[in-house]
Enzyme design. Structure first.
Site, mmCIF file in Angstrom:
data_model
loop_
_atom_site.group_PDB
_atom_site.id
_atom_site.type_symbol
_atom_site.label_atom_id
_atom_site.label_comp_id
_atom_site.label_asym_id
_atom_site.label_seq_id
_atom_site.Cartn_x
_atom_site.Cartn_y
_atom_site.Cartn_z
ATOM 1 N N LYS A 293 0.836 -1.212 0.000
ATOM 2 C CA LYS A 293 0.000 0.000 0.000
ATOM 3 C C LYS A 293 0.863 1.252 0.000
ATOM 4 C CE LYS A 293 -1.802 1.840 3.992
ATOM 5 N NZ LYS A 293 -1.642 3.298 4.034
ATOM 6 N N ASN A 294 1.840 1.283 0.912
ATOM 7 C CA ASN A 294 2.603 2.513 1.092
ATOM 8 C C ASN A 294 3.543 2.809 -0.064
ATOM 9 O OD1 ASN A 294 1.265 2.944 3.425
ATOM 10 N ND2 ASN A 294 2.984 2.479 4.802
ATOM 11 N N CYS B 158 -5.241 8.768 9.107
ATOM 12 C CA CYS B 158 -5.362 8.003 10.353
ATOM 13 C C CYS B 158 -5.304 8.940 11.551
ATOM 14 C CB CYS B 158 -4.180 7.045 10.480
ATOM 15 S SG CYS B 158 -4.443 5.428 9.797
ATOM 16 N N ARG C 42 1.092 14.371 12.897
ATOM 17 C CA ARG C 42 1.447 14.198 11.484
ATOM 18 C C ARG C 42 1.490 15.524 10.730
ATOM 19 N NH1 ARG C 42 -1.223 8.598 9.459
ATOM 20 N NH2 ARG C 42 0.604 8.596 8.160
ATOM 21 N N ASP D 31 4.186 0.545 11.876
ATOM 22 C CA ASP D 31 2.988 -0.079 11.310
ATOM 23 C C ASP D 31 2.814 -1.540 11.745
ATOM 24 O OD1 ASP D 31 2.385 2.279 10.088
ATOM 25 O OD2 ASP D 31 2.888 1.652 8.058
ATOM 26 N N ARG E 83 -8.851 -0.325 4.173
ATOM 27 C CA ARG E 83 -7.960 0.666 3.560
ATOM 28 C C ARG E 83 -6.645 0.033 3.140
ATOM 29 N NH1 ARG E 83 -6.215 4.890 7.360
ATOM 30 N NH2 ARG E 83 -4.831 5.116 5.591
#
Ligand code: UD1
Length: 421
Positions: free
Chosen positions: A24-25, A118, A123, A308, A400
Site C-alpha cells: 500500500k505505502n 489516520c 502528522r 505499522d 484501507r
C-alpha cells in the site's frame, strides 16, 4: 444504522500459505508519481484496497484517466488539467499529499487541501514544506489549502530533514526529478517503499542515487517518460501481520510475496519471542509451540522496528509469559489499540509513549472497534486466539490497507466472516 463487522471465533490453528499483495505505502506514491510525465503508465502488483481506489479518485479528479485491471492500474496523465485536490479526498487519506511534489514539478503549481488520514498523532507537514521551499517552491496556506507555486522555477538544493520522514522524502524526491541541477536529501527515510519509488522514477528517466541510504542524490531532468509494467514491491506490513497470525495460531504458516530482508527487525523480534522461522527465496515460514517470551519493542524509522507493526506485535507481548515495554517513537498517540484490546482482558498501562504490558494467559472474545488501520488488524489477530467470539467494528479502516484480509485468514484456518449487524 447497520454496520459491517468482522466476526472471529478464537482458538483454531492457523497453517498453510498466504501470498501478500503489493505494498500500500508504495503503490500510492507510484500512482502519484505518474503525474510527473504526461502519458500512460502501468503499475502491476497493485493491491485491491480502498486507499488505492481513493488515490485513483484523486488522480481522476485532476483529469487523469485511471483504469483498474486485475492487480494492475493504467494511469494516463496526458489529460491532467487541474492542480486542485479537494478536502473531501485529502481528508479521507493523508497519502493524497503525495501529489504535491509531482504537481509542482510538472505544472509549477498545486492547490492541495491539508490532510486528515489516520487518527495517529499530529502528522505535520513542516518537513514537506521546508524541503520544497529549499527547491524554490513558495507556499501560502489559506482556508485549509496549501497553495504552491514556483515564481523562479524549481532548482536543486541540499536539504537536511529534521527526521527521516517517509512522506517528505518522497515528495522531495519526486519534485527534485524535474528541478534544475542537483538535490541532496540528507537524513532521508530508508524504507523499502522509498527504494521502490526511486526505482520507478529511474524507469521514468530520473537520475537518482542513494535511495535506501540516509543520503539521496537527484540530478534534475526535464525529460521524464511514462512507465510500462512496473511491479510494486511486496507489502512487508501485510507479511508481518500474517507472521503474527501464524505465531498465534502455531503454524506452520508460509508467507510469500515479500522480500525477507525488508522484515529483518520484525523477524528478529519474532525469533526472540520463541518463533521457529525458516526463511528462503520461496517465503518465510513461521511456527511456534509453547510459551511466548516477552520482548521489548521500540518503533523507529527503517531499518528499525516499523510503527505499522507495533499493534500487531503488541498482541504477542500481551500473551507472553512476563512483562514487556513497547515504545512508540514515530507517532504520538498511537496506542488507541491498547484500550480496545484491554476490553479483551489485556493488561496494558500507557505512560506517554511507552506501553507497559503484563502478559496474560488468554484473551477473552469481546465486541471491539478498530481505532485505525493497523490497530484494527491487530484486533482481528487477538480474536484468532481469544476465548469465544470477537466482533470487530470499524472495519473500513482494515479495508484501507489489507486486500481480502478475511478471505486470506479463512484460507489458513481462521474461523472468520464478515457480517452486517
Ligand atoms: C508513512 C506511511 C505510514 C507509516 C509512516 C512511518 C504511507 C502512506 N504511510 O506515513 O503507514 O506509519 O510512513 O513509517 O506511506 N512529521 C512531521 N513533519 C513532517 C512530516 C512528518 O512532524 O513534515 C512527523 C509525523 O507527524 C510523524 C513522523 O514525522 O510523527 C513520521 O511521519 P512520516 O515518516 O512522514 O510518515 P508518513 O509519510 O505520514
Amino acid at each position: 444504522m447497520s454496520e459491517e463487522l468482522i466476526i472471529v471465533q478464537g482458538g483454531y490453528p492457523i497453517k498453510g500459505e498466504v501470498i501478500v499483495a503489493g505494498a500500500k505505502n508504495s503503490v500510492l506514491k507510484l500512482m502519484a508519481a505518474t503525474l510527473l510525465a504526461p502519458g500512460s503508465s502501468t503499475i502491476m502488483n497493485v493491491p485491491i484496497i480502498s486507499d488505492v481506489t481513493l488515490m485513483g479518485e484523486v488522480l481522476t479528479n485532476l483529469g487523469a484517466q485511471v483504469v483498474f485491471g486485475k492487480h494492475q492500474v493504467t494511469i494516463d496523465t496526458a489529460t491532467v488539467d487541474s492542480v486542485h485536490t479537494p478536502y473531501e479526498l485529502v481528508a479521507q487519506m493523508r497519502a493524497s499529499i503525495a501529489v504535491l511534489g509531482p504537481l509542482v514539478a510538472r505544472f509549477g503549481r498545486a492547490h492541495v487541501a491539508m490532510p486528515g488520514g489516520c487518527q495517529i498523532g499530529s502528522r505535520k507537514l513542516d518537513m514537506h514544506i521546508s524541503g520544497l521551499e529549499a527547491l524554490g517552491v513558495v507556499f501560502e496556506t489559506e482556508h485549509g489549502f496549501i497553495e504552491a507555486s514556483i515564481p523562479n522555477g524549481l532548482s536543486g538544493a541540499p536539504v537536511i530533514l529534521d527526521f527521516p520522514s517517509v512522506g517528505a522524502t518522497e515528495n522531495l524526491m519526486m519534485a527534485a526529478t524535474r528541478a534544475q541541477g542537483k538535490t541532496t536529501i540528507d537524513n532521508a527515510a530508508r524504507e523499502p517503499e522509498i527504494v521502490d519509488l526511486a526505482d520507478f522514477l529511474i524507469e521514468m528517466g530520473a537520475q537518482i542515487s542513494g535511495a535506501g541510504t540516509p543520503t539521496i542524490e537527484i540530478e534534475g531532468t526535464s525529460e521524464l517518460r511514462p512507465v510500462k509494467g512496473f511491479s510494486t514491491v511486496g507489502d512487508r506490513i501485510e507479511a508481518g501481520t500474517f507472521l503474527v497470525a501464524g505465531m498465534l495460531g502455531k503454524g506452520p504458516l508460509t508467507v510469500r510475496g515479500v522480500q525477507p530482508q525488508h522484515l529483518e527487525m520484525a523477524l528478529s523480534k519474532l525469533k526472540a519471542m520463541g518463533a521457529e522461522l525458516s526463511v528462503s527465496d520461496e517465503g518465510i515460514t513461521i511456527s511456534h509451540d509453547g510459551i511466548i517470551q516477552p520482548v521489548d519493542i521500540q518503533t523507529l524509522p527503517h531499518p528499525g522496528f516499523p510503527t505499522d507493526l507495533q499493534a500487531q506485535f503488541m498482541v504477542l507481548d500481551v500473551l507472553a509469559d512476563g512483562r514487556s515495554v513497547v515504545t512508540e517513537n514515530v507517532f504520538e498517540n498511537r496506542f488507541m489499540f491498547a484500550d480496545e484490546i484491554g476490553r479483551m482482558g489485556a493488561e496494558i498501562r500507557i505512560e506517554g509513549h511507552h506501553a507497559f504490558i503484563n502478559g496474560i494467559k488468554r484473551l477473552s472474545g469481546a465486541p471491539v472497534r478498530s481505532p485505525d488501520l493497523r490497530g484494527g488488524a491487530a484486533l482481528v489477530l487477538a480474536g484468532l486466539v481469544a476465548e469465544g467470539q470477537t466482533d470487530i467494528a470499524g472495519i473500513e479502516h482494515i479495508d484501507r490497507g489489507y486486500e481480502d484480509f478475511v478471505e486470506k485468514l479463512a484460507s489458513v484456518g481462521a474461523h472468520i466472516t464478515r457480517k452486517t449487524a
